[in-house]
Design an enzyme around this catalytic site. Structure first.
Site, PDB file in Angstrom:
ATOM      1  N   CYS A  71      20.714  15.177  15.921  1.00  0.00           N
ATOM      2  CA  CYS A  71      20.301  13.988  15.060  1.00  0.00           C
ATOM      3  C   CYS A  71      21.092  13.512  14.023  1.00  0.00           C
ATOM      4  O   CYS A  71      21.347  12.641  13.411  1.00  0.00           O
ATOM      5  CB  CYS A  71      18.746  14.684  14.211  1.00  0.00           C
ATOM      6  SG  CYS A  71      18.832  15.840  13.757  1.00  0.00           S
ATOM      7  N   GLY A 102       8.340   8.119  16.579  1.00  0.00           N
ATOM      8  CA  GLY A 102       7.859   8.537  15.353  1.00  0.00           C
ATOM      9  C   GLY A 102       6.836   7.378  14.675  1.00  0.00           C
ATOM     10  O   GLY A 102       5.746   7.726  14.116  1.00  0.00           O
ATOM     11  N   GLY A 130      11.859  13.594  16.626  1.00  0.00           N
ATOM     12  CA  GLY A 130      12.231  13.000  17.743  1.00  0.00           C
ATOM     13  C   GLY A 130      12.619  11.499  17.427  1.00  0.00           C
ATOM     14  O   GLY A 130      13.184  11.603  16.006  1.00  0.00           O
ATOM     15  N   SER A 131      12.697  10.590  18.178  1.00  0.00           N
ATOM     16  CA  SER A 131      13.384   9.200  17.685  1.00  0.00           C
ATOM     17  C   SER A 131      12.433   8.347  16.831  1.00  0.00           C
ATOM     18  O   SER A 131      11.167   8.596  16.824  1.00  0.00           O
ATOM     19  CB  SER A 131      13.435   8.459  19.047  1.00  0.00           C
ATOM     20  OG  SER A 131      12.314   8.134  19.616  1.00  0.00           O
ATOM     21  N   GLU A 164      10.304  13.676  11.324  1.00  0.00           N
ATOM     22  CA  GLU A 164      11.800  14.039  11.314  1.00  0.00           C
ATOM     23  C   GLU A 164      12.529  13.300  12.309  1.00  0.00           C
ATOM     24  O   GLU A 164      12.347  13.511  13.608  1.00  0.00           O
ATOM     25  CB  GLU A 164      12.164  15.601  11.711  1.00  0.00           C
ATOM     26  CG  GLU A 164      11.283  16.678  10.581  1.00  0.00           C
ATOM     27  CD  GLU A 164      12.154  16.363   9.185  1.00  0.00           C
ATOM     28  OE1 GLU A 164      13.346  15.586   9.112  1.00  0.00           O
ATOM     29  OE2 GLU A 164      11.789  17.174   8.158  1.00  0.00           O
ATOM     30  N   GLU A 197      21.697   4.413  16.649  1.00  0.00           N
ATOM     31  CA  GLU A 197      21.882   5.987  16.998  1.00  0.00           C
ATOM     32  C   GLU A 197      22.354   5.997  18.488  1.00  0.00           C
ATOM     33  O   GLU A 197      21.361   5.514  19.347  1.00  0.00           O
ATOM     34  CB  GLU A 197      20.728   6.768  16.893  1.00  0.00           C
ATOM     35  CG  GLU A 197      20.795   8.248  17.123  1.00  0.00           C
ATOM     36  CD  GLU A 197      19.678   8.952  16.891  1.00  0.00           C
ATOM     37  OE1 GLU A 197      18.405   8.626  17.304  1.00  0.00           O
ATOM     38  OE2 GLU A 197      19.751  10.076  16.322  1.00  0.00           O
ATOM     39  N   LYS A 233       3.565  20.611  21.845  1.00  0.00           N
ATOM     40  CA  LYS A 233       3.920  19.991  23.286  1.00  0.00           C
ATOM     41  C   LYS A 233       5.575  20.022  23.370  1.00  0.00           C
ATOM     42  O   LYS A 233       6.095  19.321  22.489  1.00  0.00           O
ATOM     43  CB  LYS A 233       3.412  18.626  23.384  1.00  0.00           C
ATOM     44  CG  LYS A 233       3.715  18.020  24.627  1.00  0.00           C
ATOM     45  CD  LYS A 233       3.599  16.449  24.690  1.00  0.00           C
ATOM     46  CE  LYS A 233       5.107  15.839  24.499  1.00  0.00           C
ATOM     47  NZ  LYS A 233       6.191  16.016  25.269  1.00  0.00           N
TER      48      LYS A 233
HETATM   49  P1  NAD Z   1      11.560  11.218  21.674  1.00  0.00           P
HETATM   50  O1  NAD Z   1      11.055  10.283  20.696  1.00  0.00           O
HETATM   51  O2  NAD Z   1      12.013  10.398  22.928  1.00  0.00           O
HETATM   52  O3  NAD Z   1      10.619  12.280  22.174  1.00  0.00           O
HETATM   53  C1  NAD Z   1      10.370  13.211  21.251  1.00  0.00           C
HETATM   54  C2  NAD Z   1       9.121  14.075  21.624  1.00  0.00           C
HETATM   55  O4  NAD Z   1       8.130  12.848  21.557  1.00  0.00           O
HETATM   56  C3  NAD Z   1       9.071  14.467  23.233  1.00  0.00           C
HETATM   57  O5  NAD Z   1       8.332  15.557  23.360  1.00  0.00           O
HETATM   58  C4  NAD Z   1       8.233  13.309  24.061  1.00  0.00           C
HETATM   59  O6  NAD Z   1       7.514  13.877  24.802  1.00  0.00           O
HETATM   60  C5  NAD Z   1       7.456  12.898  22.591  1.00  0.00           C
HETATM   61  N1  NAD Z   1       6.575  11.595  22.769  1.00  0.00           N
HETATM   62  C6  NAD Z   1       7.123  10.414  23.452  1.00  0.00           C
HETATM   63  N2  NAD Z   1       6.359   9.551  23.201  1.00  0.00           N
HETATM   64  C7  NAD Z   1       5.384   9.942  22.405  1.00  0.00           C
HETATM   65  C8  NAD Z   1       4.224   9.508  21.853  1.00  0.00           C
HETATM   66  N3  NAD Z   1       3.842   8.121  22.352  1.00  0.00           N
HETATM   67  N4  NAD Z   1       3.150  10.339  21.302  1.00  0.00           N
HETATM   68  C9  NAD Z   1       3.406  11.506  20.957  1.00  0.00           C
HETATM   69  N5  NAD Z   1       4.572  12.088  21.524  1.00  0.00           N
HETATM   70  C10 NAD Z   1       5.621  11.267  22.241  1.00  0.00           C
HETATM   71  O7  NAD Z   1      12.926  11.736  21.185  1.00  0.00           O
HETATM   72  P2  NAD Z   1      13.710  12.569  21.951  1.00  0.00           P
HETATM   73  O8  NAD Z   1      14.706  11.841  22.971  1.00  0.00           O
HETATM   74  O9  NAD Z   1      13.205  13.555  22.563  1.00  0.00           O
HETATM   75  O10 NAD Z   1      14.883  13.246  20.916  1.00  0.00           O
HETATM   76  C11 NAD Z   1      16.028  12.642  20.522  1.00  0.00           C
HETATM   77  C12 NAD Z   1      15.699  12.221  19.167  1.00  0.00           C
HETATM   78  O11 NAD Z   1      15.180  12.967  18.205  1.00  0.00           O
HETATM   79  C13 NAD Z   1      17.062  11.411  18.317  1.00  0.00           C
HETATM   80  O12 NAD Z   1      16.587  10.442  17.656  1.00  0.00           O
HETATM   81  C14 NAD Z   1      17.132  12.485  17.366  1.00  0.00           C
HETATM   82  O13 NAD Z   1      17.875  12.013  16.130  1.00  0.00           O
HETATM   83  C15 NAD Z   1      15.942  13.079  16.986  1.00  0.00           C
HETATM   84  N6  NAD Z   1      15.946  14.389  16.247  1.00  0.00           N
HETATM   85  C16 NAD Z   1      15.522  14.528  15.204  1.00  0.00           C
HETATM   86  C17 NAD Z   1      15.762  15.805  14.481  1.00  0.00           C
HETATM   87  C18 NAD Z   1      15.359  15.993  12.789  1.00  0.00           C
HETATM   88  O14 NAD Z   1      15.159  17.054  12.534  1.00  0.00           O
HETATM   89  N7  NAD Z   1      15.499  14.836  12.068  1.00  0.00           N
HETATM   90  C19 NAD Z   1      16.239  16.737  15.188  1.00  0.00           C
HETATM   91  C20 NAD Z   1      16.280  16.712  16.569  1.00  0.00           C
HETATM   92  C21 NAD Z   1      16.154  15.411  17.120  1.00  0.00           C
END
Ligand code: NAD
Length: 490
Positions: free
Chosen positions: A298, A247, A242-243, A264, A394, A188
């Site tokens: 990140c 997570g 993601g965030s 991650e 963050e 996704k």
């Molecule tokens: P986010 O958590 O808002 O979204 C990430 C993904 O999760 C998106 O595809 C979103 O549609 C999906 N999502 C949202 N709610 C969900 C749910 N309830 N169930 C399943 N999927 C869901 O994060 P973002 O704003 O897209 O990305 C930024 C964040 O990602 C920052 O916190 C950044 O530090 C982190 N990040 C971490 C790494 C790493 O390798 N550690 C790499 C890149 C980004």
């Protein structure tokens, strides 16, 4: 690096409607709904993508499940899987220029970085392709007359949830490893930047001849498609990037079904600057590590923990840097590019405001830029204290919080005083000091006199709330394989 301005009328890639890639076919969503995608540098729509709902997720998971049950990947000779992965890499490299343009438009980052994401994804396919025939089990001595051995096996359908900040690199990172180990996947993509994945990336897979259903790419909103995918009964493993709040939600969902998860997540990474550090090197590093991609990284260097004796000199240099950055769209050669959305811009603004209210002082920047698009000034805060929100949360924007310290133990304590543990840096000419400090830092990766020193081959992941699994390198293979033990009584 300079970039040429792109042609906004580029009809080949812009204002298109991109589809889902499911079971080797291009599909609209069953509801026909789409998600409109904006260029963050202008706030104007540049394309749309099929919006997957629950019923589309069902179709994608069913395709992946059927492909897995057919054993098409599992039974493929490892060397043939490797060849296929090298072909995918070749196709991704071929399109990196044009695909990078589209990514640059939807994601806002500088063009060279957007093009590189496709090369990076290709590198993952080459790297993990090279490991397909090295996934070896063991023989274990047990009772006389018994042969005991282990076999490494894939989980089945692996669901990948991708963030918008590096949508192609992150996709390549987890997908290549899952594919190399024989899992079928449903990816996704992020609703804010899905176009380059739905178009060029999926086409590269298709051209390379990926067996139908083994990789499926959909886009949808997190709270619908994301939630439904991660809780789907036929999903056997989840990789989330993601965030932290998202997570944690996914970990709860996975716990209900006892499904393994790779998480991650975010960071609040600190660079410790010792008195003997090369300050120009620190500043040069900060350019990419906190102002690059408007700080939406990140592992961004979002805190600098600086010795009292060099703080003023460093602040002066950092302020000069932040004022020198060329503001503009990634496709115009901008160095300070926009944040992804109005919502993200407001979030960064609120953090900056809270910093000032708590007593921090912006020696550069501090507010949104008065121009179209979602631009925030490259910001350096002095007088930041550990208990301030800007020192803990963050921000995901071009904002550097500078915190003063007096002795090395205090610096390490400040760096470790965080719920996050993704990365940290040490700037010093003293290698002993660097090594001792690195040993004490509670993070998944330490950079010495640099930042982002890693490659596809180096394990990447967090301590504490930044996550607990590893992506990249050989360590990542473990997340996609389970161990079967076989005992034969002769
Ligand atoms: P986010 O958590 O808002 O979204 C990430 C993904 O999760 C998106 O595809 C979103 O549609 C999906 N999502 C949202 N709610 C969900 C749910 N309830 N169930 C399943 N999927 C869901 O994060 P973002 O704003 O897209 O990305 C930024 C964040 O990602 C920052 O916190 C950044 O530090 C982190 N990040 C971490 C790494 C790493 O390798 N550690 C790499 C890149 C980004």
């Amino acid at each position: 690096m300079g970039c040429k301005k792109l042609d906004i009328n580029d009809e080949k890639i812009l204002m298109k409607k991109y589809q889902s890639y499911i079971d080797g076919k291009w599909m609209d969503s069953l509801s026909k709904e789409t998600i409109k995608v904006d260029d963050p540098a202008t706030a104007k729509t540049i394309g749309e993508v099929a919006c997957a709902k629950k019923e589309d997720v069902d179709v994608a998971v069913e395709a992946a499940h059927k492909a897995f049950k057919s054993r098409v990947l599992v039974d493929m000779h490892p060397m043939d899987r490797a060849k296929l992965m090298r072909k995918i890499a070749e196709e991704l490299r071929k399109v990196s220029k044009e695909a990078g343009k589209l990514l640059c438009y939807e994601n806002g980052k500088p063009l060279p970085g957007a093009e590189y994401e496709f090369v990076d994804a290709a590198n993952y396919f080459d790297y993990y392709g090279g490991l397909t025939d090295k996934l070896e089990g063991r023989t274990i001595p047990v009772n006389k007359g018994v042969i005991d051995y282990t076999v490494l096996e894939p989980y089945g359908v692996s669901a990948h949830i991708i963030p918008w900040n590096y949508p192609i690199s992150m996709l390549g990172r987890s997908l290549a490893c899952a594919f190399a180990t024989g899992n079928s996947t449903v990816v996704k993509t992020p609703e804010l930047a899905p176009l380059a994945a739905a178009s060029f990336f999926a086409q590269a897979l298709d051209k390379a001849g990926v067996p139908k259903g083994t990789i499926n790419i959909i886009c949808g909103y997190g709270d619908e498609a994301g939630t439904y995918l991660t809780s789907h009964k036929d999903v056997a493993q989840i990789t989330f990037t993601g965030s932290v709040p998202t997570g944690k939600k996914i970990l709860h969902v996975a716990a209900d079904r006892a499904v393994p998860v790779v998480v991650e997540m975010g960071g609040k990474s600190a660079a410790i600057v010792y008195p003997d550090a090369d300050l120009d090197k620190v500043v040069e590093t900060a350019k990419g590590a906190i102002f690059g991609h408007a700080g939406q990284i990140c592992s961004a260097m979002s805190r600098a923990v600086v010795h009292k004796s060099v703080k003023n000199e460093l602040l002066e240099k950092l302020a000069k840097l932040s004022k020198s950055l060329k503001v503009g769209a990634g496709y115009e050669g901008g160095e300070l590019t926009p944040v992804i959305s109005e919502k993200q811009l407001q979030k960064v603004e609120n953090y900056a405001r809270s910093g000032v209210q708590a007593g921090a002082e912006a020696v550069a920047g501090g507010k949104r830029l008065d121009r179209q698009g979602y631009f925030f000034e490259a910001t350096v805060f002095d007088k930041v204290k550990q208990d301030m929100t800007i020192a803990n949360e963050e921000i995901f924007g071009p904002v550097l919080s500078v915190i003063e310290y007096q002795d090395p133990e205090e610096a390490i304590k400040i760096a470790n005083d965080s719920n996050y543990g993704l990365a940290a840096g040490v700037f010093t000419k003293d290698l002993d000091q660097a090594t001792v400090t690195s040993n004490k830092l509670e993070v998944g990766q330490v950079y010495v006199n640099s930042w982002f020193t890693g490659s596809i081959a180096t394990p990447f992941g967090g301590y504490k709330q930044s996550g607990f699994s590893r992506e990249k390198g050989q360590e990542a293979l473990k997340s996609y394989l389970q161990v079967k033990n076989v005992g034969i009584q002769l």
